[in-house]
Design an enzyme around this catalytic site. Structure first.
Site, PDB file in Angstrom:
ATOM      1  N   SER A 144      63.749 -12.944  12.737  1.00  0.00           N
ATOM      2  CA  SER A 144      64.782 -12.119  12.118  1.00  0.00           C
ATOM      3  C   SER A 144      65.642 -11.431  13.182  1.00  0.00           C
ATOM      4  O   SER A 144      66.247 -12.083  14.000  1.00  0.00           O
ATOM      5  CB  SER A 144      64.142 -11.119  11.155  1.00  0.00           C
ATOM      6  OG  SER A 144      65.107 -10.464  10.394  1.00  0.00           O
TER       7      SER A 144
ATOM      8  N   ASP B  75      68.880 -15.079  11.559  1.00  0.00           N
ATOM      9  CA  ASP B  75      68.554 -16.020  10.477  1.00  0.00           C
ATOM     10  C   ASP B  75      69.424 -15.785   9.239  1.00  0.00           C
ATOM     11  O   ASP B  75      69.177 -16.358   8.179  1.00  0.00           O
ATOM     12  CB  ASP B  75      67.066 -15.986  10.133  1.00  0.00           C
ATOM     13  CG  ASP B  75      66.600 -14.673   9.522  1.00  0.00           C
ATOM     14  OD1 ASP B  75      67.125 -13.615   9.936  1.00  0.00           O
ATOM     15  OD2 ASP B  75      65.720 -14.692   8.651  1.00  0.00           O
TER      16      ASP B  75
ATOM     17  N   ASP C  53      70.003 -13.415   7.038  1.00  0.00           N
ATOM     18  CA  ASP C  53      69.602 -12.825   5.759  1.00  0.00           C
ATOM     19  C   ASP C  53      70.002 -11.349   5.668  1.00  0.00           C
ATOM     20  O   ASP C  53      69.973 -10.766   4.598  1.00  0.00           O
ATOM     21  CB  ASP C  53      68.105 -13.020   5.482  1.00  0.00           C
ATOM     22  CG  ASP C  53      67.187 -12.346   6.492  1.00  0.00           C
ATOM     23  OD1 ASP C  53      67.682 -11.785   7.496  1.00  0.00           O
ATOM     24  OD2 ASP C  53      65.956 -12.394   6.285  1.00  0.00           O
TER      25      ASP C  53
END
Length: 575
Positions: free
Chosen positions: A145, A306, A308
């Site tokens: 992340s 990533d 998100d």
């Protein structure tokens, strides 16, 4: 059971480990502290998977710990009879992501499980989408992340497209922990896996289907195409996976003036232009803000590696300055836009609901009330939002409208079951286009939202306590607060105390208790007077303890003053 020094010697000597690994470990033979840190435990396969520093050792991310985790997952999938359905695999731009994802795929194949691996890096939400599209039983994303460059990780998803939730998470953890013999881990080479029909490559066809699903979520496509001709947006993928999908979706819905930060455009696992590729950090926006000022952009957006999480800056029309949004703010802005537009069209479902996590803003409660939708609350972690979508679909009760968490993640639509910064960029840019036709920037609209619902402001303090001693300190800190919870925090009285580990809410005035209604988790939460709250929890993925808080003020200044007071009181608990 071997102690850490014995395990270290085994890794140094056993031919199972490659020469590079043995050489890396030989180089630290005189550093007992470093040996202990690398070998005092196995890297924990937590409720979301693995996350750790890249390097040799049982407490590090490397090919061997990834294989071991995958063998445990494979054993569970076989017990569930899901090997023919296969596993979808995606990976981000981090160092070793390509190698780790390939090892995971080949370990699955060696166990007779089909692997569907993307041909190059992709956002985490697209993995969630892909595994549902392909009918897979599980998914893996190799990512850490927004962590610094020395980290990587491994997240496991189940057939509904969400990260694993109870009881599956603990069942998989048990299978991973049961793999104690490194030589029992199965591997095979790619040529053999392909020849056996087990190794499959995912490419453009899933990208196209993902994009089509996103475009269905645009509420005002004609307006977007019109305003998109002239509205300037600056975007940075922070060296991660967002570059291609974010640019593609904005172009396809009609935004023609998108400027990508050139120094941060290409994937790079060393993240050379930032201390940490985290869109929550102001420093990550330095290059993007400089480009925005140069081009006169109205909106500045950043996604994490990533893709998100989404960070946002927008212009204040009064001052011309770029103002930063917290995750709570951007979440509420998207939520208000979606619900207001759907209300105008009469398309809010009669049984509609929105979801927030327990550490997200209480403004969400007011927004839900204003639009006549139910507010559902869940534990921290977007997988629990995904779980609520699944439960609503399975029961036929409730229609998901929107979900978000304070940590810069939200989900519009149900194409994925995890936070999706690609769809968040799309929704936010649509909202910006609409409010522009009303003579407002997104910051102006945020101020209108505060005036409408109240000045809800939230804060987070994080203490990082690394290593063995750090883990013990976090544990003792939680126990001290749990056994002697405060009756007041600064100027606020504690109305009720929620101990999610015990599953109990205690009313401090009456002493009465009632269940929390949520799963057990090591979280302590204080409902305070005047719409304020505070929460303490250890991170599930990092060596950190987090102190969350929220207040409601009569103005920005009033709320910030109250927040500072509550912050000070809460940090006293950390001493």
């Amino acid at each position: 059971m071997m102690n850490y020094m014995e395990t270290y010697r085994f890794w140094c000597e056993d031919p199972y480990f490659d020469e590079g690994t043995r050489a890396e470990l030989k180089a630290i033979e005189n550093d007992e502290n470093e040996i202990r840190e690398r070998f005092y435990r196995d890297l924990e396969f937590g409720t979301g998977g693995l996350r750790g520093i890249i390097g040799a050792g049982t407490n590090r991310m490397n090919l061997y710990t990834v294989r071991k985790a995958t063998q445990g997952l494979a054993n569970f999938i076989i017990k569930e009879g899901g090997q023919d359905r296969g596993v979808a695999i995606a990976y981000d731009s981090r160092n070793m992501s390509v190698e780790f994802s390939e090892e995971a795929a080949l370990c699955l194949c060696a166990n007779g499980i089909k692997a569907y691996r993307f041909d190059s890096l992709r956002p985490t939400p697209e993995l969630s989408f892909a595994l549902r599209e392909l009918g897979c039983i599980a998914g893996i994303v190799v990512t850490a992340s927004h962590n610094p460059a020395e980290y990587n990780g491994y997240k496991v998803y189940w057939e509904d497209g969400a990260q694993i939730t109870p009881p599956k998470d603990s069942q998989i953890i048990d299978e991973v922990n049961a793999v104690t013999d490194w030589n029992s881990v199965k591997i095979m080479d790619r040529a053999a896996a392909e020849a056996a029909g087990l190794y499959h490559v995912i490419g453009k066809e899933i990208d196209d289907r993902y994009m089509e699903e996103l475009k269905k979520l645009v509420i005002k496509p004609e307006l977007v195409r019109e305003v998109g001709k002239t509205m300037k947006v600056v975007y940075t993928p922070l060296h991660g996976t967002g570059n291609l999908p974010v640019r593609r979706i904005l172009k396809e819905i009609g935004f023609e003036q998108v400027y990508v930060v050139p120094e941060q455009e290409l994937p790079d696992g060393n993240f050379p232009t930032v201390a940490s590729p985290n869109p929550e950090n102001k420093s990550a926006f330095e290059l993007a803000l400089a480009l925005a000022k140069k081009e006169g952009a109205e909106l500045v957006l950043a996604t994490d590696p990533d893709a998100d999480r989404l960070g946002v800056y927008a212009k204040d029309s009064k001052t011309g300055e770029y103002m930063s949004f917290t995750g709570n703010m951007s979440g509420m802005l998207i939520c208000e836009y979606l619900l207001s537009q759907k209300q105008a069209l009469g398309t809010i479902a009669k049984d509609g609901f929105i979801v927030k996590t327990i550490v997200s803003t209480n403004m969400a409660d007011k927004v839900a009330e204003a639009y006549g939708v139910e507010l559902k609350e869940c534990l921290t972690g977007f997988k629990f939002i995904g779980e609520l979508i699944k439960l609503a679909e399975e029961s036929g009760k409730g229609t998901y409208e929107f979900g978000f968490e304070e940590s810069y993640g939200c989900l519009v639509g149900t194409h994925a079951r995890d936070k999706d910064a690609v769809v968040a960029v799309m929704a936010l840019c649509e909202a910006a286009a609409y409010y522009r036709t009303q003579g407002l920037t997104l910051w102006d609209q945020m101020m209108n939202i505060y005036e409408k619902y109240g000045y809800f402001r939230e804060g987070l303090e994080t203490l990082t306590l690394k290593g063995f001693e750090g883990a013990e300190k976090i544990k003792s800190m939680m126990e001290a607060i749990r056994s002697n919870p405060p009756k007041s925090l600064g100027s606020y009285q504690v109305v009720s105390f929620r101990d999610y580990a015990k599953g109990v809410i205690t009313d401090l005035a009456t002493g009465e208790t009632r269940p929390t209604g949520l799963r057990t988790s090591n979280v302590l939460y204080f409902d305070l007077t005047d719409d304020a709250w505070a929460c303490v929890r250890p991170s599930g993925t990092e060596p950190k303890i987090k102190f969350y808080m929220g207040v409601k003020g009569s103005s920005f200044a009033d709320a910030d003053e109250k927040l500072a007071g509550l912050n000070k009181a809460l940090m006293e608990l950390a001493k």
